[in-house]
Design an enzyme around this catalytic site. Structure first.
Site, PDB file in Angstrom:
ATOM      1  N   TYR A  45     -87.604 -36.812  16.186  1.00 59.39           N
ATOM      2  CA  TYR A  45     -88.897 -37.158  15.603  1.00 59.39           C
ATOM      3  C   TYR A  45     -89.157 -38.666  15.663  1.00 59.39           C
ATOM      4  O   TYR A  45     -88.315 -39.486  15.300  1.00 59.39           O
ATOM      5  CB  TYR A  45     -88.966 -36.695  14.143  1.00 59.39           C
ATOM      6  CG  TYR A  45     -90.222 -37.156  13.424  1.00 59.39           C
ATOM      7  CD1 TYR A  45     -91.440 -36.540  13.670  1.00 59.39           C
ATOM      8  CD2 TYR A  45     -90.173 -38.217  12.521  1.00 59.39           C
ATOM      9  CE1 TYR A  45     -92.595 -36.968  13.026  1.00 59.39           C
ATOM     10  CE2 TYR A  45     -91.325 -38.652  11.874  1.00 59.39           C
ATOM     11  CZ  TYR A  45     -92.534 -38.024  12.123  1.00 59.39           C
ATOM     12  OH  TYR A  45     -93.669 -38.452  11.500  1.00 59.39           O
TER      13      TYR A  45
ATOM     14  N   ARG B 247     -93.896 -56.143 -39.286  1.00 54.24           N
ATOM     15  CA  ARG B 247     -92.548 -55.714 -39.687  1.00 54.24           C
ATOM     16  C   ARG B 247     -91.938 -54.667 -38.757  1.00 54.24           C
ATOM     17  O   ARG B 247     -90.726 -54.417 -38.804  1.00 54.24           O
ATOM     18  CB  ARG B 247     -92.534 -55.228 -41.124  1.00 54.24           C
ATOM     19  CG  ARG B 247     -93.297 -53.957 -41.425  1.00 54.24           C
ATOM     20  CD  ARG B 247     -93.133 -53.634 -42.900  1.00 54.24           C
ATOM     21  NE  ARG B 247     -94.170 -52.778 -43.424  1.00 54.24           N
ATOM     22  CZ  ARG B 247     -93.975 -51.497 -43.753  1.00 54.24           C
ATOM     23  NH1 ARG B 247     -92.798 -50.922 -43.587  1.00 54.24           N
ATOM     24  NH2 ARG B 247     -94.966 -50.786 -44.257  1.00 54.24           N
TER      25      ARG B 247
ATOM     26  N   HIS C  32    -102.499 -47.720  12.212  1.00 50.26           N
ATOM     27  CA  HIS C  32    -102.431 -47.597  10.759  1.00 50.26           C
ATOM     28  C   HIS C  32    -102.755 -48.904  10.037  1.00 50.26           C
ATOM     29  O   HIS C  32    -102.632 -48.975   8.806  1.00 50.26           O
ATOM     30  CB  HIS C  32    -101.051 -47.086  10.339  1.00 50.26           C
ATOM     31  CG  HIS C  32    -100.883 -45.612  10.556  1.00 50.26           C
ATOM     32  ND1 HIS C  32    -100.829 -45.056  11.814  1.00 50.26           N
ATOM     33  CD2 HIS C  32    -100.770 -44.580   9.683  1.00 50.26           C
ATOM     34  CE1 HIS C  32    -100.677 -43.745  11.712  1.00 50.26           C
ATOM     35  NE2 HIS C  32    -100.651 -43.433  10.421  1.00 50.26           N
TER      36      HIS C  32
ATOM     37  N   GLY D  77     -96.169 -37.033  12.139  1.00 44.21           N
ATOM     38  CA  GLY D  77     -96.809 -36.148  11.180  1.00 44.21           C
ATOM     39  C   GLY D  77     -97.128 -34.812  11.800  1.00 44.21           C
ATOM     40  O   GLY D  77     -96.285 -34.187  12.468  1.00 44.21           O
TER      41      GLY D  77
END
Length: 516
Positions: A51, A291, A81, A58
């Site tokens: 891959y 407090r 991209h 994708g």
């Protein structure tokens, strides 16, 4: 000089590189790991379908890419991209992401060529950071869009921040003698397919969240002296029976900062004796925002501590896909690029910091409201009531800013939207989560600056400047370097920003609390 590649890289070490301009060096062992891992990938990938090396990406991974187009595939991935929008991000986030990406490659499981890690080192050391935009990443398959813009810089294209200005990568490279990478096998995918951008932003967020918590403890310490509160609120005896490390840490820090104070009252001296009065002018117990500081800020300390552990795990992880493992003579496909760990922690941190801002707003209101504190003029006004307004204006700003934080505190982690032809059917939105967390932190600095201005004005009104503890006197001096108590009305917006900027860097030496 910070040498990385042989040991766990911590948030504290990255802080030194980001804020003290420490130079980076890579250990020779780490470079050798990268060389061997790259050679293994080169040999292993012959005659195999892997891959992102000889396939599309994708949902297009079913398409094989010819051997002669393998290098073009990587360049196409980067360029296609580079689609970020929105504001350009502060270079500190980008530099942090580059350090994180470099450290991940040095583990030697990404198959990259050594020229990539050496280039990242040189860019960091020369403060050359690509211009990267806030919108684009969905946080699974990594920070694809943001890291694509980093990849664009690495191949010598796009714009960068250098020497305080924006120029082309080519100009910055020429000025420093740096050369872009020549992609070998999978450098495009390796750069883009990871969580390093959300993680880098997360590192900066944690550094600044710790800063804010430190200033919140400073503010609480100053207010306790200002009102001469009782000492048992932050005593060891009270807080150690609640078994939370954060609460105990915060209480001990308040005690340390009040050490030697002549203003703090002993409950035993004032109330644990025969008393004839039926009504007490002084409160027996203060409002919760005073407090209960150890109980409120304690969970914030614990949240920062745990988030730091998660972030450091990610910094020192292999988070791209596939994982190239020469030790087992195999390549493993999966989803280490998924950013859920970072997304969830950033949501938790922004919730914690929102609560910190809410606490500051309540303490501001206490100081501004004369009916609550019974010792200060309305809005800390040193002028003529009715004619002058004191700090009335900046309280509006604090209230408005906290309201925005409360809205932004809604989680991003659960806002997955499927995309990429449903290949990415559940995503982390980790980059968005980290950036929204950064926005909340930025807002909280402004609120905290307003609180410190208010406390300082109150101390001046009550003429307590020379009666504070040694630690609180030093804190007050830091505030006075930007803000000076005033009588006549004047604009305060610049001082809010100046004090917030001062706060970001004034106590960077503090450490994130560790559990007992």
């Amino acid at each position: 000089m910070a040498t990385i590649g042989d040991q766990i890289l911590t948030v504290a070490q990255i802080k030194g590189i980001l804020y003290s301009n420490e130079l980076l060096e890579i250990s020779e062992k780490a470079i050798e790991r990268v060389r061997k891992n790259h050679q293994f990938l080169k040999d292993f990938s012959i005659d195999k379908i892997i891959y992102g090396i000889n396939t599309g990406f994708g949902p297009m991974a079913q398409y094989r890419v010819s051997d002669e187009d393998r290098k073009t595939l990587q360049y196409n991935l980067i360029r296609s991209h580079c689609s970020g929008t929105g504001n350009a991000l502060d270079p500190v986030y980008v530099k942090a992401a580059m350090i994180v990406r470099l450290n991940s490659f040095l583990i030697g499981k990404s198959g990259v060529h050594e020229s990539l890690v050496l280039l990242l080192r040189d860019l960091v050391n020369n403060n050359i950071t690509p211009v990267i935009y806030e919108h684009g990443g969905v946080g699974a398959s990594g920070d694809l869009v943001q890291l694509a813009h980093l990849g664009q810089c690495l191949i010598g294209e796009g714009s960068v921040h250098y020497n305080g200005r924006i120029c082309t990568a080519a100009e910055a490279f020429k000025a420093t003698g740096i050369k872009p990478i020549d992609i070998q096998i999978r450098e495009g995918l390796a750069v883009m397919n990871g969580t390093s951008f959300m993680t880098g932003i997360g590192v900066v967020n944690l550094i600044q969240a710790q800063q804010l918590m430190d200033w919140s403890i400073n503010a609480a310490s100053l207010i306790n002296e200002l009102i001469s509160s009782y000492d048992d609120y932050f005593s060891a005896e009270l807080n150690e029976v609640k078994l939370h490390a954060g609460q105990q840490f915060v209480a001990s820090e308040i005690r340390r900062r009040l050490e030697g104070s002549s203003l703090i009252k002993s409950r035993a001296t004032h109330l644990y004796k025969k008393v004839d009065e039926m009504y007490f002018e002084d409160k027996v117990q203060e409002y919760y925002s005073i407090r209960c500081v150890p109980q409120i800020v304690g969970p914030i300390a614990d949240t920062i501590q745990y988030a730091t552990q998660v972030i450091e795990n990610e910094v020192n992880s292999v988070n791209d896909n596939p994982v190239v493992d020469q030790e087992t003579n195999n390549i493993y496909h999966g989803g280490n690029f998924h950013g859920d760990y970072i997304s969830l922690e950033m949501d938790k941190v922004k919730i914690a910091i929102t609560k910190l801002a809410m606490l500051a707003e309540r303490q501001i209101n206490y100081l501004m409201n004369s009916k609550l504190n019974n010792m200060l003029p309305p809005f800390l006004n040193k002028g003529v009531l009715g004619l002058n307004f004191g700090l009335q204006g900046i309280q509006f700003t604090a209230t408005s800013t906290v309201a925005e934080c409360q809205t932004l505190a809604n989680p991003m982690y659960v806002h997955s939207i499927p995309n990429n032809n449903d290949n990415q059917d559940i995503v982390s939105m980790g980059t968005n989560a980290a950036l929204l967390c950064a926005k909340v932190i930025e807002n909280a600095y402004q609120v905290m600056a307003i609180e410190l201005m208010s406390v300082t004005q109150a101390i001046d009104i009550l003429e307590l400047t020379n009666r504070l503890s040694v630690n609180n006197s030093a804190v007050l001096a830091t505030i006075h370097s930007v803000f000076v108590p005033f009588r006549e009305d004047q604009p305060k917006y610049k001082e809010i920003q100046q004090l917030a900027a001062k706060m970001r860097v004034s106590v960077l030496q503090t450490s994130i609390p560790q559990p007992n």
